[in-house]
Motif scaffolding. Structure first.
Motif, PDB file in Angstrom:
ATOM      1  N   GLU A  48       0.828  -1.204   0.000  1.00 53.97           N
ATOM      2  CA  GLU A  48       0.000   0.000   0.000  1.00 53.97           C
ATOM      3  C   GLU A  48       0.865   1.258   0.000  1.00 53.97           C
ATOM      4  N   ALA A  51       2.543   1.646  -3.379  1.00 55.57           N
ATOM      5  CA  ALA A  51       1.580   2.126  -4.374  1.00 55.57           C
ATOM      6  C   ALA A  51       1.361   3.628  -4.227  1.00 55.57           C
ATOM      7  N   THR A  52       1.263   4.115  -2.975  1.00 53.84           N
ATOM      8  CA  THR A  52       1.091   5.550  -2.735  1.00 53.84           C
ATOM      9  C   THR A  52       2.310   6.331  -3.218  1.00 53.84           C
ATOM     10  N   THR A  53       3.506   5.803  -2.921  1.00 59.31           N
ATOM     11  CA  THR A  53       4.736   6.465  -3.349  1.00 59.31           C
ATOM     12  C   THR A  53       4.833   6.520  -4.867  1.00 59.31           C
ATOM     13  N   GLY A  55       2.322   6.503  -6.892  1.00 58.99           N
ATOM     14  CA  GLY A  55       1.316   7.467  -7.335  1.00 58.99           C
ATOM     15  C   GLY A  55       1.836   8.895  -7.264  1.00 58.99           C
ATOM     16  N   HIS A  56       2.514   9.246  -6.152  1.00 54.12           N
ATOM     17  CA  HIS A  56       3.101  10.577  -6.018  1.00 54.12           C
ATOM     18  C   HIS A  56       4.160  10.814  -7.089  1.00 54.12           C
ATOM     19  N   ARG A  58       4.299   9.486 -10.053  1.00 58.56           N
ATOM     20  CA  ARG A  58       3.656   9.674 -11.357  1.00 58.56           C
ATOM     21  C   ARG A  58       3.071  11.092 -11.477  1.00 58.56           C
ATOM     22  N   LEU A  59       2.534  11.613 -10.374  1.00 59.13           N
ATOM     23  CA  LEU A  59       2.028  12.995 -10.403  1.00 59.13           C
ATOM     24  C   LEU A  59       3.166  13.979 -10.657  1.00 59.13           C
TER      25      LEU A  59
END
Length: 235
Positions: A48, A51-53, A55-56, A58-59
């Motif tokens: 989890e 996945a959050t890292t 996501g950041h 990719r932003l």
């Protein structure tokens, strides 16, 4: 969960020495089951967080790409405005030419700002990319360690089951000792021998009774012969 916490957890679990832990455990199977649960839970938490890292990251990459494209677009607009100004100035329209030169300057300022923002994001993107790679590598190690734990647990359970079966077999063999007169087998053998002796006794008894009957019959035959001979003498 912070990146530092995730990296620390991944490193700690991935480097765990399973054999050393088992040597210290009173009940290795229970400890393995607990380790498997802990690993499974921590892997889920780490996944989890990773996945959050990601996501950041990719932003950040999307924002960087937008800045790069914006810088390119503002550069194109600046070039177009400058060429328009040059054309107007060639036609003697100085005021209009100055206005388009000013637009070109504004576009160049926007281009410069977009380039600065793009450059400023690049170290962060590189750092985040490195973090993501480390997290992914750690997760792969954790998953491999989990597979190792499960295999170790299965091996241990199989060995324990086999050992228990062997012990039960040996206990059963020890309980049936043909040389032990107190064992069930020995007592049963004695009972059979007594029954066999009784049968032999009955056979001998029956045989002696039959012999007596034949001897009595022979005696009767002799008496009859004597009587017959006596009658012949008198006649």
């Amino acid at each position: 969960m912070s990146k530092q916490t995730v990296l620390g957890r991944v490193a700690q679990l991935a480097k765990a020495n399973i054999n050393a832990l088992l040597d210290q455990a009173e009940d290795p199977q229970k400890m393995l089951d607990q380790l498997i649960r802990d690993y499974t839970n921590n892997i889920a938490e780490a996944e989890e967080a990773v996945a959050t890292t990601i996501g950041h990251l990719r932003l950040l990459e999307q924002d960087h790409q937008e800045d790069v494209e914006a810088a390119k677009e503002w550069g194109e607009k600046a070039l177009a405005a400058s060429r328009k100004a040059d054309a107007l100035r060639a036609d003697g329209k100085t005021a209009d030419a100055d206005r388009f030169d000013n637009l070109a300057k504004v576009a160049l300022g926007r281009q410069l700002q977009a380039e600065k923002e793009a450059r400023a994001a690049e170290p962060t993107i590189a750092s985040q990319t490195e973090v993501v790679e480390k997290l992914r590598s750690g997760l792969d190690q954790m998953r491999a360690k989990l597979g190792e734990l499960k295999a170790k647990r299965d091996e241990l359970v199989a060995r324990a089951t086999s050992a228990q079966a062997q012990n039960r077999m040996m206990d059963a063999v020890k309980s049936i000792d043909v040389l032990d007169p107190t064992s069930e087998l020995s007592r049963f053998e004695d009972k059979v021998r007594r029954e066999e002796a009784r049968a032999m006794g009955k056979q001998e008894l029956a045989a002696s009774s039959l012999d007596a009957q034949f001897e009595e019959l022979d005696a009767l035959g002799d008496s009859a012969e004597i009587e017959a001979r006596l009658a012949a003498l008198k006649g």
